[in-house]
Write a protein that holds these residues in place. Structure first.
Motif, PDB file in Angstrom:
ATOM      1  N   ALA A 198       0.861  -1.182   0.000  1.00 46.25           N
ATOM      2  CA  ALA A 198       0.000   0.000   0.000  1.00 46.25           C
ATOM      3  C   ALA A 198       0.900   1.235   0.000  1.00 46.25           C
ATOM      4  O   ALA A 198       1.817   1.343   0.817  1.00 46.25           O
ATOM      5  N   LEU A 199       0.636   2.138  -0.913  1.00 47.14           N
ATOM      6  CA  LEU A 199       1.492   3.302  -1.103  1.00 47.14           C
ATOM      7  C   LEU A 199       0.758   4.578  -0.719  1.00 47.14           C
ATOM      8  O   LEU A 199      -0.468   4.663  -0.837  1.00 47.14           O
ATOM      9  N   ASN A 200       1.545   5.538  -0.263  1.00 50.98           N
ATOM     10  CA  ASN A 200       1.011   6.865   0.056  1.00 50.98           C
ATOM     11  C   ASN A 200      -0.193   6.771   0.995  1.00 50.98           C
ATOM     12  O   ASN A 200      -1.253   7.334   0.743  1.00 50.98           O
ATOM     13  N   VAL A 201      -0.007   6.054   2.070  1.00 49.13           N
ATOM     14  CA  VAL A 201      -1.088   5.819   3.031  1.00 49.13           C
ATOM     15  C   VAL A 201      -1.236   7.048   3.934  1.00 49.13           C
ATOM     16  O   VAL A 201      -0.261   7.516   4.534  1.00 49.13           O
ATOM     17  N   GLN A 202      -2.443   7.549   4.025  1.00 47.27           N
ATOM     18  CA  GLN A 202      -2.721   8.713   4.867  1.00 47.27           C
ATOM     19  C   GLN A 202      -3.839   8.379   5.849  1.00 47.27           C
ATOM     20  O   GLN A 202      -4.885   7.860   5.460  1.00 47.27           O
ATOM     21  N   LEU A 203      -3.568   8.673   7.112  1.00 49.74           N
ATOM     22  CA  LEU A 203      -4.538   8.444   8.187  1.00 49.74           C
ATOM     23  C   LEU A 203      -4.966   9.798   8.748  1.00 49.74           C
ATOM     24  O   LEU A 203      -4.122  10.594   9.165  1.00 49.74           O
ATOM     25  N   THR A 204      -6.260  10.054   8.753  1.00 54.21           N
ATOM     26  CA  THR A 204      -6.794  11.337   9.225  1.00 54.21           C
ATOM     27  C   THR A 204      -7.955  11.089  10.166  1.00 54.21           C
ATOM     28  O   THR A 204      -8.875  10.331   9.853  1.00 54.21           O
ATOM     29  N   ASP A 205      -7.885  11.730  11.324  1.00 53.18           N
ATOM     30  CA  ASP A 205      -8.966  11.615  12.309  1.00 53.18           C
ATOM     31  C   ASP A 205      -9.496  13.007  12.620  1.00 53.18           C
ATOM     32  O   ASP A 205      -8.808  13.844  13.191  1.00 53.18           O
ATOM     33  N   ALA A 206     -10.734  13.251  12.231  1.00 50.71           N
ATOM     34  CA  ALA A 206     -11.375  14.537  12.471  1.00 50.71           C
ATOM     35  C   ALA A 206     -12.392  14.465  13.606  1.00 50.71           C
ATOM     36  O   ALA A 206     -13.252  15.340  13.732  1.00 50.71           O
ATOM     37  N   GLY A 207     -12.278  13.437  14.446  1.00 52.99           N
ATOM     38  CA  GLY A 207     -13.276  13.232  15.488  1.00 52.99           C
ATOM     39  C   GLY A 207     -12.999  13.954  16.792  1.00 52.99           C
ATOM     40  O   GLY A 207     -13.825  13.900  17.707  1.00 52.99           O
ATOM     41  N   PHE A 208     -11.838  14.622  16.912  1.00 53.32           N
ATOM     42  CA  PHE A 208     -11.511  15.325  18.150  1.00 53.32           C
ATOM     43  C   PHE A 208     -11.518  16.833  17.889  1.00 53.32           C
ATOM     44  O   PHE A 208     -10.536  17.405  17.420  1.00 53.32           O
ATOM     45  N   SER A 209     -12.646  17.449  18.190  1.00 50.66           N
ATOM     46  CA  SER A 209     -12.787  18.882  17.947  1.00 50.66           C
ATOM     47  C   SER A 209     -12.037  19.671  19.008  1.00 50.66           C
ATOM     48  O   SER A 209     -11.862  19.222  20.150  1.00 50.66           O
ATOM     49  N   SER A 210     -11.593  20.859  18.632  1.00 49.75           N
ATOM     50  CA  SER A 210     -10.863  21.718  19.568  1.00 49.75           C
ATOM     51  C   SER A 210     -11.765  22.242  20.682  1.00 49.75           C
ATOM     52  O   SER A 210     -11.266  22.714  21.701  1.00 49.75           O
ATOM     53  N   GLU A 211     -13.080  22.164  20.506  1.00 45.91           N
ATOM     54  CA  GLU A 211     -14.003  22.625  21.542  1.00 45.91           C
ATOM     55  C   GLU A 211     -14.056  21.655  22.730  1.00 45.91           C
ATOM     56  O   GLU A 211     -14.310  22.081  23.857  1.00 45.91           O
ATOM     57  N   ASN A 212     -13.831  20.379  22.453  1.00 47.57           N
ATOM     58  CA  ASN A 212     -13.973  19.369  23.499  1.00 47.57           C
ATOM     59  C   ASN A 212     -12.665  18.692  23.893  1.00 47.57           C
ATOM     60  O   ASN A 212     -12.588  18.103  24.968  1.00 47.57           O
ATOM     61  N   PHE A 213     -11.645  18.763  23.032  1.00 42.59           N
ATOM     62  CA  PHE A 213     -10.395  18.080  23.298  1.00 42.59           C
ATOM     63  C   PHE A 213      -9.219  18.972  22.938  1.00 42.59           C
ATOM     64  O   PHE A 213      -9.316  19.824  22.051  1.00 42.59           O
ATOM     65  N   GLU A 214      -8.117  18.727  23.639  1.00 40.35           N
ATOM     66  CA  GLU A 214      -6.849  19.326  23.255  1.00 40.35           C
ATOM     67  C   GLU A 214      -5.839  18.203  23.024  1.00 40.35           C
ATOM     68  O   GLU A 214      -5.859  17.176  23.708  1.00 40.35           O
ATOM     69  N   ILE A 215      -4.984  18.385  22.028  1.00 43.30           N
ATOM     70  CA  ILE A 215      -4.026  17.360  21.654  1.00 43.30           C
ATOM     71  C   ILE A 215      -2.797  17.501  22.545  1.00 43.30           C
ATOM     72  O   ILE A 215      -2.076  18.502  22.474  1.00 43.30           O
ATOM     73  N   ALA A 216      -2.547  16.493  23.378  1.00 40.27           N
ATOM     74  CA  ALA A 216      -1.398  16.524  24.282  1.00 40.27           C
ATOM     75  C   ALA A 216      -0.144  15.974  23.616  1.00 40.27           C
ATOM     76  O   ALA A 216       0.965  16.426  23.920  1.00 40.27           O
ATOM     77  N   ALA A 217      -0.287  15.003  22.720  1.00 37.55           N
ATOM     78  CA  ALA A 217       0.864  14.413  22.027  1.00 37.55           C
ATOM     79  C   ALA A 217       0.371  13.729  20.756  1.00 37.55           C
ATOM     80  O   ALA A 217      -0.749  13.229  20.695  1.00 37.55           O
ATOM     81  N   GLY A 218       1.233  13.713  19.726  1.00 43.63           N
ATOM     82  CA  GLY A 218       0.874  13.054  18.477  1.00 43.63           C
ATOM     83  C   GLY A 218       0.161  13.986  17.507  1.00 43.63           C
ATOM     84  O   GLY A 218      -0.079  15.165  17.798  1.00 43.63           O
ATOM     85  N   GLN A 219      -0.199  13.425  16.351  1.00 48.38           N
ATOM     86  CA  GLN A 219      -0.847  14.185  15.287  1.00 48.38           C
ATOM     87  C   GLN A 219      -2.099  13.459  14.826  1.00 48.38           C
ATOM     88  O   GLN A 219      -2.144  12.223  14.785  1.00 48.38           O
ATOM     89  N   LEU A 220      -3.105  14.252  14.467  1.00 51.06           N
ATOM     90  CA  LEU A 220      -4.360  13.684  13.977  1.00 51.06           C
ATOM     91  C   LEU A 220      -4.290  13.307  12.504  1.00 51.06           C
ATOM     92  O   LEU A 220      -5.208  12.650  12.000  1.00 51.06           O
TER      93      LEU A 220
END
Length: 204
Positions: free
Chosen positions: A67-89
């Motif tokens: 599998a080439l050019n694999v991209q993983l995207t998670d849009a389920g954590f909104s900035s209104e309810n969550f803050e990202i402590a580590a890692g990338q969405l």
């Protein structure tokens, strides 16, 4: 009669030749393609307001091509309810070989309590090296989870060290008063002189 028999023999010969060519040349064979299975998992047993939540994504290629050019995207954590402590969405993997798997983890921190729906993340990739059509899929969906407030969590799971300290401080005066009363009473009996028993006089 001979002509019809000859035509039948020619038809059988052409059909057998076509079947042999299909078997040798691989006409109609399924081309090698990648196929990704993706999962999204929340590792925490309790979801608490203001505390870290570990989310892990796993991608496994069960196909026969990388599998080439694999991209993983998670849009389920909104900035209104969550803050990202580590890692990338959103993360990218250049290549996932057949039979190989990769993992990615993030740490999010809920900013408020309540019920939240942990939706699936999106996965896109090229299923083969000569493919131009992007394959789009989704991870598994953890579903709805309840984030409890820090106050309720402390009431249920805190060791209550501060409460025990306050209880001990309140208990000291009562114990001290009883100890002083006991010491005062015991000291009176210890310091009091013991009565002497005199011998009576004998009569002649």
């Amino acid at each position: 009669m001979k002509a019809s028999l000859l035509m039948l023999l020619l038809s059988v010969l052409v059909l057998s030749t076509l079947v042999a060519s299909i078997g040798t040349e691989g006409v109609g064979a399924v081309p090698d393609r990648a196929r990704l299975l993706a999962s999204k998992r929340v590792h925490n047993l309790y979801l608490v307001e203001g505390q870290d939540i570990v989310v892990q994504y796993s991608l496994y290629n069960i196909g026969t091509a990388p599998a080439l050019n694999v991209q993983l995207t998670d849009a389920g954590f909104s900035s209104e309810n969550f803050e990202i402590a580590a890692g990338q969405l959103q993360v990218k993997f250049d290549r996932i070989a057949p039979g190989a798997n990769v993992t990615h983890s993030i740490v999010v921190r809920p900013t408020k309590s309540g019920l939240f729906n942990f939706t699936a993340a999106e996965v896109s990739y090229l299923p083969s090296e000569d493919s131009v059509d992007v394959q789009v899929g989704f991870t598994s969906e953890p579903g709805q989870g309840g984030v409890i407030s820090q106050r309720d969590y402390d009431k249920k799971f805190s060791p209550h060290v501060f409460d025990w300290i306050i209880f001990a401080l309140l208990l000291v005066p009562a114990l001290l008063v009883h100890f002083l009363m006991w010491r005062d009473t015991s000291s009176k009996y210890i310091s009091a002189p013991k009565p002497t028993v005199g011998k009576g006089s004998k009569k002649n």
